[in-house]
Design a protein around this motif. Structure first.
Motif, PDB file in Angstrom:
ATOM      1  N   LEU A  28      67.356  56.946  17.347  1.00  0.00           N
ATOM      2  CA  LEU A  28      68.146  58.115  16.975  1.00  0.00           C
ATOM      3  C   LEU A  28      69.617  57.914  17.293  1.00  0.00           C
ATOM      4  O   LEU A  28      70.502  58.310  16.519  1.00  0.00           O
ATOM      5  N   ARG A  31      71.249  55.900  14.785  1.00  0.00           N
ATOM      6  CA  ARG A  31      71.483  56.659  13.556  1.00  0.00           C
ATOM      7  C   ARG A  31      72.629  57.663  13.710  1.00  0.00           C
ATOM      8  O   ARG A  31      72.864  58.473  12.810  1.00  0.00           O
ATOM      9  N   HIS A  33      73.129  59.985  16.373  1.00  0.00           N
ATOM     10  CA  HIS A  33      72.882  61.228  17.104  1.00  0.00           C
ATOM     11  C   HIS A  33      73.222  61.061  18.586  1.00  0.00           C
ATOM     12  O   HIS A  33      73.064  59.983  19.156  1.00  0.00           O
ATOM     13  N   TYR A 327      61.433  61.792  12.178  1.00  0.00           N
ATOM     14  CA  TYR A 327      61.765  62.910  13.069  1.00  0.00           C
ATOM     15  C   TYR A 327      63.075  63.569  12.651  1.00  0.00           C
ATOM     16  O   TYR A 327      63.213  64.800  12.734  1.00  0.00           O
ATOM     17  N   GLU A 328      64.038  62.777  12.207  1.00  0.00           N
ATOM     18  CA  GLU A 328      65.301  63.360  11.758  1.00  0.00           C
ATOM     19  C   GLU A 328      65.065  64.342  10.606  1.00  0.00           C
ATOM     20  O   GLU A 328      65.647  65.433  10.572  1.00  0.00           O
ATOM     21  N   TYR A 331      63.572  67.467  12.126  1.00  0.00           N
ATOM     22  CA  TYR A 331      64.605  68.251  12.813  1.00  0.00           C
ATOM     23  C   TYR A 331      65.422  69.077  11.816  1.00  0.00           C
ATOM     24  O   TYR A 331      65.619  70.288  12.014  1.00  0.00           O
ATOM     25  N   ARG A 332      65.899  68.436  10.773  1.00  0.00           N
ATOM     26  CA  ARG A 332      66.771  69.129   9.813  1.00  0.00           C
ATOM     27  C   ARG A 332      66.018  70.236   9.088  1.00  0.00           C
ATOM     28  O   ARG A 332      66.549  71.338   8.897  1.00  0.00           O
TER      29      ARG A 332
END
Length: 353
Positions: A28, A31, A33, A327-328, A331-332
């Protein structure tokens, strides 16, 4: 990112969930974050900022409720919407208390969502989204407030890899529990005329009792026992093994050990339960059996499978980059559908499984 108070991320030795979380955190961050890891003790080995909610790891109190509740209470006191967009909780009871947070929470369910655990998850309020680690796990309790399914993954670049199939012993690698079927592994290997290595976690009272009462009487010269092996020893055993045997007797929600085996080029021979069909490609990276009677023949045939195909399957399907992207997306999607503030709402009521 919140982890239970008995886990060190990444693990100093062998540990599945800890490896998954460590890989997710670092992926993450790669990426773009900003990630803060919250746990117990002062040691961690990820690229995240780290906040110790408890001064020391609570491994000797594993399974007790108070250490986890104390950690979560401190997490809740610390969190503010000004500092964090989202909480990703990996604790057992986190979904039960997350509705009190000022920040929305998604929680990964790492066990089977039935029985007592299903009862706890069934009281999750609608401000919390649950993430499954397999479709098989999610099907066990479809009424829970699931917001996504993301397979576990692991970083495998540092894994040793075999270039040719091995004709060494069969390897069983798990905790000593009837769910994991070590006695079935012994019987299957004897029927196949193959040696077996039982490499098991055996440091808790229930595990020691099961080993002494059920497994020990079945041992013979064809079975080698390795108790509580460290990570280096586990990787060596995987490289030497002709295959990993998974005669599981429960609906395993994932099974990270199967990824570890395939990442070294070692095929998997498993019973078709839980997430096994989602992880193993039959006839390519392993042999999936419908019954225990099929295991001996599968063990003999396992070295016919190409180690390179096993390695490529894990790299392609279960990379940490792919897990982080999954997971991203969760999350969004969850934040877009969640009113700000993470205000508690009416719990989801499900029938205990």
């Amino acid at each position: 990112m919140v982890v239970p108070p008995w886990l060190s991320v990444p693990p100093p030795g062998y540990g599945g969930l800890e490896q998954v979380v460590a890989g997710l955190v670092d992926a993450l961050i790669e990426r773009g974050h900003a990630v803060t890891l919250m746990g117990a003790g002062d040691a961690h080995g990820t690229a995240a900022d780290y906040l110790a909610m408890l001064d020391e790891l609570q491994y000797d109190r594993l399974g007790e409720s108070l250490p986890e509740l104390a950690l979560l209470a401190r997490v809740n006191q610390l969190l503010s919407a000004a500092d964090f967009d989202l909480v990703h909780d990996h604790t057992t009871v986190g979904p039960l208390v997350a509705g009190r947070r000022a920040v929305p929470t998604v929680a990964t369910v790492h066990g089977n969502p039935v029985g007592e655990y299903g009862t706890v998850l069934g009281d999750t309020d609608r401000g919390v989204g649950l993430v499954a680690i397999s479709h098989a796990q999610r099907r066990l309790n479809p009424r829970l407030p699931w917001v996504g399914t993301v397979h576990n993954a692991m970083e495998t670049d540092a894994f040793p890899r075999k270039s040719e199939p091995s004709h060494g012993p069969v390897l069983w690698l798990a905790r000593f529990s009837p769910d994991k079927g070590p006695e079935l592994a012994i019987r299957a290997c004897r029927a196949a005329g193959l040696p077996l290595v039982l490499a098991g976690k055996c440091n808790e009272p229930a595990e020691r009792r099961y080993y002494d009462e059920v497994v020990r009487p079945l041992l013979g010269p064809d079975v080698t026992v390795v108790l509580d092996a460290d990570r280096e020893a586990v990787l060596r055993l995987l490289i030497e093994a002709r295959c990993l045997i998974m005669p599981i007797q429960w609906e395993e929600p994932f099974g990270i050990v199967m990824l570890e085996a395939m990442a070294t080029g070692t095929p998997v021979v498993a019973l078709s339960r839980g997430a096994v069909p989602e992880l193993v490609r039959p006839g390519v990276t392993g042999i999936v059996c419908a019954t225990a009677q099929e295991l001996p023949a599968a063990l003999r045939d396992a070295p016919d499978l190409d180690p390179a195909e096993c390695v490529a399957h894990v790299a392609r399907t279960f990379s940490t980059e792919r897990m982080a992207a999954g997971y991203e997306a969760v999350y969004r999607r969850f934040l877009a559908a969640t009113p700000s503030g993470g205000v508690a709402r009416e719990p989801v009521r499900s029938t205990p499984g």
